[in-house]
Scaffold this motif. Structure first.
Motif, PDB file in Angstrom:
ATOM      1  N   ILE A   1       0.864  -1.187   0.000  1.00  0.00           N
ATOM      2  CA  ILE A   1       0.000   0.000   0.000  1.00  0.00           C
ATOM      3  C   ILE A   1       0.893   1.226   0.000  1.00  0.00           C
ATOM      4  O   ILE A   1       1.695   1.420   0.919  1.00  0.00           O
ATOM      5  CB  ILE A   1      -0.933   0.002   1.221  1.00  0.00           C
ATOM      6  CG1 ILE A   1      -1.863  -1.218   1.170  1.00  0.00           C
ATOM      7  CG2 ILE A   1      -1.754   1.286   1.264  1.00  0.00           C
ATOM      8  CD1 ILE A   1      -2.744  -1.367   2.388  1.00  0.00           C
ATOM      9  N   THR A   2       0.794   2.033  -1.046  1.00  0.00           N
ATOM     10  CA  THR A   2       1.627   3.227  -1.179  1.00  0.00           C
ATOM     11  C   THR A   2       0.808   4.484  -0.894  1.00  0.00           C
ATOM     12  O   THR A   2      -0.428   4.477  -0.988  1.00  0.00           O
ATOM     13  CB  THR A   2       2.226   3.320  -2.590  1.00  0.00           C
ATOM     14  OG1 THR A   2       1.164   3.466  -3.534  1.00  0.00           O
ATOM     15  CG2 THR A   2       3.025   2.067  -2.923  1.00  0.00           C
ATOM     16  N   LEU A   3       1.511   5.541  -0.550  1.00  0.00           N
ATOM     17  CA  LEU A   3       0.889   6.851  -0.328  1.00  0.00           C
ATOM     18  C   LEU A   3       1.360   7.807  -1.413  1.00  0.00           C
ATOM     19  O   LEU A   3       2.562   7.898  -1.693  1.00  0.00           O
ATOM     20  CB  LEU A   3       1.285   7.403   1.042  1.00  0.00           C
ATOM     21  CG  LEU A   3       0.720   6.696   2.287  1.00  0.00           C
ATOM     22  CD1 LEU A   3       1.299   7.320   3.546  1.00  0.00           C
ATOM     23  CD2 LEU A   3      -0.797   6.762   2.311  1.00  0.00           C
TER      24      LEU A   3
ATOM     25  N   ARG B   1      -3.134   9.886  -0.276  1.00  0.00           N
ATOM     26  CA  ARG B   1      -4.106   8.855  -0.613  1.00  0.00           C
ATOM     27  C   ARG B   1      -3.416   7.496  -0.765  1.00  0.00           C
ATOM     28  O   ARG B   1      -2.285   7.428  -1.246  1.00  0.00           O
ATOM     29  CB  ARG B   1      -4.829   9.216  -1.913  1.00  0.00           C
ATOM     30  CG  ARG B   1      -5.694  10.470  -1.801  1.00  0.00           C
ATOM     31  CD  ARG B   1      -6.246  10.863  -3.146  1.00  0.00           C
ATOM     32  NE  ARG B   1      -5.193  11.152  -4.119  1.00  0.00           N
ATOM     33  CZ  ARG B   1      -5.407  11.670  -5.315  1.00  0.00           C
ATOM     34  NH1 ARG B   1      -6.633  11.970  -5.702  1.00  0.00           N
ATOM     35  NH2 ARG B   1      -4.384  11.896  -6.144  1.00  0.00           N
ATOM     36  N   GLU B   2      -4.112   6.454  -0.372  1.00  0.00           N
ATOM     37  CA  GLU B   2      -3.547   5.105  -0.419  1.00  0.00           C
ATOM     38  C   GLU B   2      -3.843   4.431  -1.755  1.00  0.00           C
ATOM     39  O   GLU B   2      -4.930   4.579  -2.313  1.00  0.00           O
ATOM     40  CB  GLU B   2      -4.109   4.249   0.726  1.00  0.00           C
ATOM     41  CG  GLU B   2      -3.703   4.732   2.109  1.00  0.00           C
ATOM     42  CD  GLU B   2      -4.174   3.780   3.197  1.00  0.00           C
ATOM     43  OE1 GLU B   2      -4.816   2.761   2.859  1.00  0.00           O
ATOM     44  OE2 GLU B   2      -3.888   4.054   4.378  1.00  0.00           O
ATOM     45  N   HIS B   3      -2.837   3.687  -2.264  1.00  0.00           N
ATOM     46  CA  HIS B   3      -2.990   2.921  -3.501  1.00  0.00           C
ATOM     47  C   HIS B   3      -2.372   1.542  -3.295  1.00  0.00           C
ATOM     48  O   HIS B   3      -1.298   1.414  -2.721  1.00  0.00           O
ATOM     49  CB  HIS B   3      -2.300   3.622  -4.674  1.00  0.00           C
ATOM     50  CG  HIS B   3      -2.794   5.006  -4.935  1.00  0.00           C
ATOM     51  ND1 HIS B   3      -3.901   5.271  -5.698  1.00  0.00           N
ATOM     52  CD2 HIS B   3      -2.333   6.214  -4.500  1.00  0.00           C
ATOM     53  CE1 HIS B   3      -4.104   6.571  -5.747  1.00  0.00           C
ATOM     54  NE2 HIS B   3      -3.170   7.179  -5.030  1.00  0.00           N
ATOM     55  N   ARG B   4      -3.063   0.551  -3.768  1.00  0.00           N
ATOM     56  CA  ARG B   4      -2.560  -0.821  -3.667  1.00  0.00           C
ATOM     57  C   ARG B   4      -1.827  -1.172  -4.957  1.00  0.00           C
ATOM     58  O   ARG B   4      -2.416  -1.134  -6.041  1.00  0.00           O
ATOM     59  CB  ARG B   4      -3.735  -1.771  -3.429  1.00  0.00           C
ATOM     60  CG  ARG B   4      -3.360  -3.217  -3.286  1.00  0.00           C
ATOM     61  CD  ARG B   4      -4.539  -3.973  -2.716  1.00  0.00           C
ATOM     62  NE  ARG B   4      -4.401  -5.397  -2.882  1.00  0.00           N
ATOM     63  CZ  ARG B   4      -5.106  -6.301  -2.214  1.00  0.00           C
ATOM     64  NH1 ARG B   4      -5.986  -5.903  -1.327  1.00  0.00           N
ATOM     65  NH2 ARG B   4      -4.940  -7.590  -2.417  1.00  0.00           N
TER      66      ARG B   4
ATOM     67  N   LEU C   1       5.296   3.899   1.901  1.00  0.00           N
ATOM     68  CA  LEU C   1       4.448   2.735   2.107  1.00  0.00           C
ATOM     69  C   LEU C   1       3.779   2.788   3.470  1.00  0.00           C
ATOM     70  O   LEU C   1       4.302   3.396   4.411  1.00  0.00           O
ATOM     71  CB  LEU C   1       5.273   1.441   2.007  1.00  0.00           C
ATOM     72  CG  LEU C   1       6.237   1.318   0.833  1.00  0.00           C
ATOM     73  CD1 LEU C   1       7.076   0.058   0.985  1.00  0.00           C
ATOM     74  CD2 LEU C   1       5.484   1.293  -0.489  1.00  0.00           C
ATOM     75  N   VAL C   2       2.640   2.113   3.587  1.00  0.00           N
ATOM     76  CA  VAL C   2       1.936   1.971   4.865  1.00  0.00           C
ATOM     77  C   VAL C   2       1.832   0.490   5.191  1.00  0.00           C
ATOM     78  O   VAL C   2       1.400  -0.313   4.353  1.00  0.00           O
ATOM     79  CB  VAL C   2       0.527   2.588   4.800  1.00  0.00           C
ATOM     80  CG1 VAL C   2      -0.223   2.326   6.102  1.00  0.00           C
ATOM     81  CG2 VAL C   2       0.605   4.087   4.550  1.00  0.00           C
TER      82      VAL C   2
ATOM     83  N   ARG D   1       0.269  -1.931   8.235  1.00  0.00           N
ATOM     84  CA  ARG D   1      -0.557  -1.954   9.439  1.00  0.00           C
ATOM     85  C   ARG D   1      -0.241  -3.208  10.266  1.00  0.00           C
ATOM     86  O   ARG D   1       0.375  -4.151   9.773  1.00  0.00           O
ATOM     87  CB  ARG D   1      -2.034  -1.907   9.057  1.00  0.00           C
ATOM     88  CG  ARG D   1      -2.427  -0.593   8.387  1.00  0.00           C
ATOM     89  CD  ARG D   1      -3.923  -0.532   8.104  1.00  0.00           C
ATOM     90  NE  ARG D   1      -4.297   0.798   7.663  1.00  0.00           N
ATOM     91  CZ  ARG D   1      -4.210   1.217   6.399  1.00  0.00           C
ATOM     92  NH1 ARG D   1      -3.753   0.388   5.464  1.00  0.00           N
ATOM     93  NH2 ARG D   1      -4.560   2.442   6.061  1.00  0.00           N
TER      94      ARG D   1
ATOM     95  N   THR E   1       4.735   4.002   8.730  1.00  0.00           N
ATOM     96  CA  THR E   1       4.954   4.617   7.429  1.00  0.00           C
ATOM     97  C   THR E   1       6.413   4.407   7.059  1.00  0.00           C
ATOM     98  O   THR E   1       7.313   4.769   7.819  1.00  0.00           O
ATOM     99  CB  THR E   1       4.635   6.121   7.462  1.00  0.00           C
ATOM    100  OG1 THR E   1       3.293   6.303   7.907  1.00  0.00           O
ATOM    101  CG2 THR E   1       4.792   6.730   6.080  1.00  0.00           C
TER     102      THR E   1
END
Length: 728
Positions: free
Chosen positions: A250-252, A257-260, A272-273, A275, A325
């Motif tokens: 998952i990138t920012l 905004r998050e993008h897979r 990257l995020v 969790r 992050t």
């Protein structure tokens, strides 16, 4: 990837070149059709002879040909591809996904061919068995015998032509470019057997060998399928490691905004995020957030590792708590997990001494066997045999002397040993490492992180003192410094830091130069201690001592006892103080030990032992062990060791115990014994079988059974090895 095409030179493959440090370039090819040691030797030798090529290494497990070009030369990837195709093998730029799919397709094809050959062998023999009855005085009539031969041929021939395609196609590709591989004599022998059998049947002769041709293909396919399964076992070990990497990340973006994205699309610098409950997708640096990571699958470290802003994290680690992050630091294919997976691939099939011996023997096989078969035919005819009988003897020579047993003798052992040790938590970086490990007669252990858990605990330090030393401790990878930093918690890091191996770390804290390390490094003379320690001090000010305790590994004493029982001598070479080293040596039962050694001291000690004729196994984990590991006859490092240390080691083991050292040693001795047994069997088999075939004592059917049986013997001999349960 789009390619330009030159009708003379072929496609432009320069986009597939990978730059390396020092100006070198690498190029990886996927090679199809290479199955044995002779194939590997032919391809590597042919490619290595090209202008500008520094080294070429074919991994039979994955089909990947790794080519390295010399620094400063114009790398011609197209010339490499043309050279491989010119040797009779299909080749294309290496794609891991395509390699896996090709391997699976080959497995399905072998399984289907094996089924067809089994059907053909069983049903052809249904008509051959009545013909054999004549051996026991129950002769069939001429008409019945011919009918049985025709039915046997009608069943066997289509089965041979279909099931034998893996051999026929390989032989044709080789012959088409004016060369001969191992499948050429097999194909000639099988097709000649069918031809002779049809001639005998048409002329109402007594003997036909349709059952021999299809049985030969059936038994050869069993050996090749078993070899395929052994290699799949090694391939799955690397795949299991790569599975630690998440398939996506998952990138920012700049707006938060998050993008897979698929993992293959992640670039250096991407934000990257990760969790809680997710794995780190690539090696990265923490930009924000804090939490704990589980690195057990990577290093064997079972205790959660705290991370915060500025912490470096590795792909495959599991985030236990707190959203993180991250800033991607490397490409996915260059991550720590991918690097380990490459080591697994390299260890699965390596050019050890025994493999090189097999290569040399296999290289002379084709001309020798073809010459022997031709001489058998000529001599038989000259001595009064008919052309039919002379040709049958020549065919028997071609079939029975196939060196499949020789080609499988070592790879089967190496793959089984490496795969078994991997499941025990030991990563073998080369088959040659197992050979050297089997020769070891002296073991040297480092203390901290090897005999001990490598998780020292700080004793009696005040928060104020911790705060002073923590900025330098956070900048060091030394186990004691890491323990001090963990006790202090997240915080600032010293500036302009430099580390001296085996001594300590130096940097600037609040505009003042400070040191953290050994007493002499910090400037304290004549000090010794009863506990493992670090000294800290600002230059020109009072020095402070931090004391630590480090528990022994639970099985350290048992491991030393097991090694001693196997006839090995054991000693400790440590950079720690004499007090802790003496107590550790006494606790585990080691009488020889030396303390306070620098990296140079350790390397010189190993060199002296080597000069005395000792074969030394060095087990170490620190930066100060890297030189000693490189000088030792064989070297092992725990998974928690520094990257430089692991790179210098031949084997890397994970987990909390030292039992892997004993398991690896036992397995190495077993592997050596099995390889030598296979060599001895292959040599004895050929010494007996070849003359017997030349003298006419063995017909093509018996030759097929004998040759295929020899391949099965060496493969099954390798499979009977029990990893970690060897005998001296």
């Amino acid at each position: 990837m789009a390619l330009t095409y030159d009708p003379v030179a072929g496609p432009d493959l320069s986009a597939y070149l990978k730059p390396r440090a020092g100006g070198a370039q690498d190029f990886d090819l996927l090679v199809a059709g290479a199955h044995c040691a002779a194939c590997m030797a032919k391809i590597e030798t042919g490619v290595a002879a090209l202008a500008g090529v520094e080294a070429a290494r074919l991994n039979l497990t994955t089909g990947k040909l790794a080519v390295r070009f010399r620094p400063g030369v114009a790398a011609d990837a197209g010339a490499v591809l043309r050279a491989v195709e010119g040797l009779g093998y299909k080749a294309a730029p290496f794609d891991p996904t395509e390699a896996a799919e090709a391997h699976d397709r080959e497995g399905r094809r072998l399984a289907l061919s094996l089924g067809v050959a089994a059907f053909g062998a069983g049903n052809a023999m249904m008509f051959s068995v009545p013909l054999w009855a004549g051996l026991f005085g129950q002769e069939l009539g001429p008409a019945t015998r011919v009918m049985m031969q025709w039915w046997s041929g009608l069943i066997a021939t289509p089965c041979v032509l279909y099931a034998g395609m893996p051999f026929f196609q390989s032989a044709w590709r080789s012959l088409r470019v004016g060369r001969a591989n191992m499948d050429v004599p097999i194909s000639i022998g099988v097709l000649l057997t069918l031809f002779i059998s049809f001639v005998e049947t048409i002329l109402h002769g007594r003997d036909a060998y349709f059952d021999a041709a299809v049985s030969l293909i059936f038994l050869l396919l069993i050996g090749r399928w078993l070899d395929h399964q052994l290699r799949a076992r090694a391939r799955s070990a690397a795949a299991d490691l790569l599975a630690l990497q998440a398939p996506y990340a998952i990138t920012l973006d700049d707006l938060g905004r998050e993008h897979r994205k698929p993992l293959s699309e992640i670039a250096i610098g991407d934000l990257l995020v990760v969790r809680p409950g997710e794995r780190i997708p690539v090696d990265a640096v923490v930009e924000g957030g804090a939490g704990e990571l589980d690195n057990a699958m990577l290093t064997g470290e079972t205790r959660p590792v705290p991370v915060a802003a500025g912490s470096a994290v590795q792909a495959g680690a599991l985030n236990l708590s707190g959203a993180l992050t991250l800033r991607a630091a490397v490409r996915p294919e260059d991550s720590a997990v991918a690097a380990i997976a490459r080591l697994v691939e390299a260890g699965a099939q390596s050019r050890s001494l025994y493999v090189r011996l097999a290569d040399k023997a296999a290289a002379v096989y084709v001309p020798v066997v073809h010459t022997a078969a031709a001489l058998t035919f000529v001599a038989g005819w000259a001595l009064g045999l008919g052309p039919r009988e002379a040709l049958l003897r020549a065919v028997a020579v071609l079939i029975i002397t196939c060196p499949c047993a020789l080609g499988l003798a070592v790879p089967a052992v190496q793959i089984n040993a490496s795969g078994g040790l991997f499941r025990r938590g030991v990563l073998v970086k080369s088959g040659a490492a197992l050979e050297r490990l089997a020769e070891v007669d002296h073991v040297v252990f480092d203390k901290t992180g090897v005999l001990t858990e490598g998780r020292p605990r700080l004793i009696g330090a005040t928060p104020a003192l911790l705060a002073q030393a923590a900025p330098l401790a956070r900048a060091s990878a030394h186990p004691l410094a890491r323990a001090l930093a963990a006790e202090a918690g997240p915080g600032p890091m010293a500036e302009d830091v430099s580390e001296t191996a085996g001594q300590g770390v130096e940097g600037w804290i609040g505009g003042r130069r400070a040191r953290l390390g050994r007493a002499s490094f910090v400037g304290v003379a004549g000090e010794d201690a009863g506990e493992t320690e670090l000294w800290f001090g600002v230059v020109g000010e009072t020095k402070v001592r931090f004391r630590f305790s480090d528990n022994l590994r639970v099985d350290a004493a048992r491991t030393v006892a097991e090694l001693t029982r196997r006839g090995l001598t054991v000693e400790i070479l440590s950079g720690d103080l004499s007090g802790p080293v003496a107590r550790a040596a006494e606790a585990v039962g080691i009488s020889q030990w030396r303390a306070g050694l620098s990296p140079t001291d350790k390397a010189e000690a190993i060199a002296r032992l080597t000069a005395q004729g000792r074969k030394v196994l060095m087990v170490g984990d620190g930066l100060n062990d890297a030189a000693a590991l490189a000088k030792a006859h064989a070297a092992m490092a725990p998974g928690s060791a520094l990257s430089a240390t692991q790179n210098a080691a031949d084997l890397v083991f994970s987990g909390e115990g030292l039992g892997s050292v004993v398991a690896a040693f036992d397995t190495a001795r077993q592997a050596r014994a099995r390889a030598l047994e296979n060599f001895a069997f292959a040599a004895l088999y050929n010494l007996i079988a070849a003359p017997a075939a030349m003298l006419g004592l063995i017909n093509p059917f018996v030759a097929a059974l004998a040759m295929s049986g020899s391949s099965l013997v060496v493969t099954l001999n390798a499979l009977r090895m029990r990893v970690g349960a060897g005998k001296t």
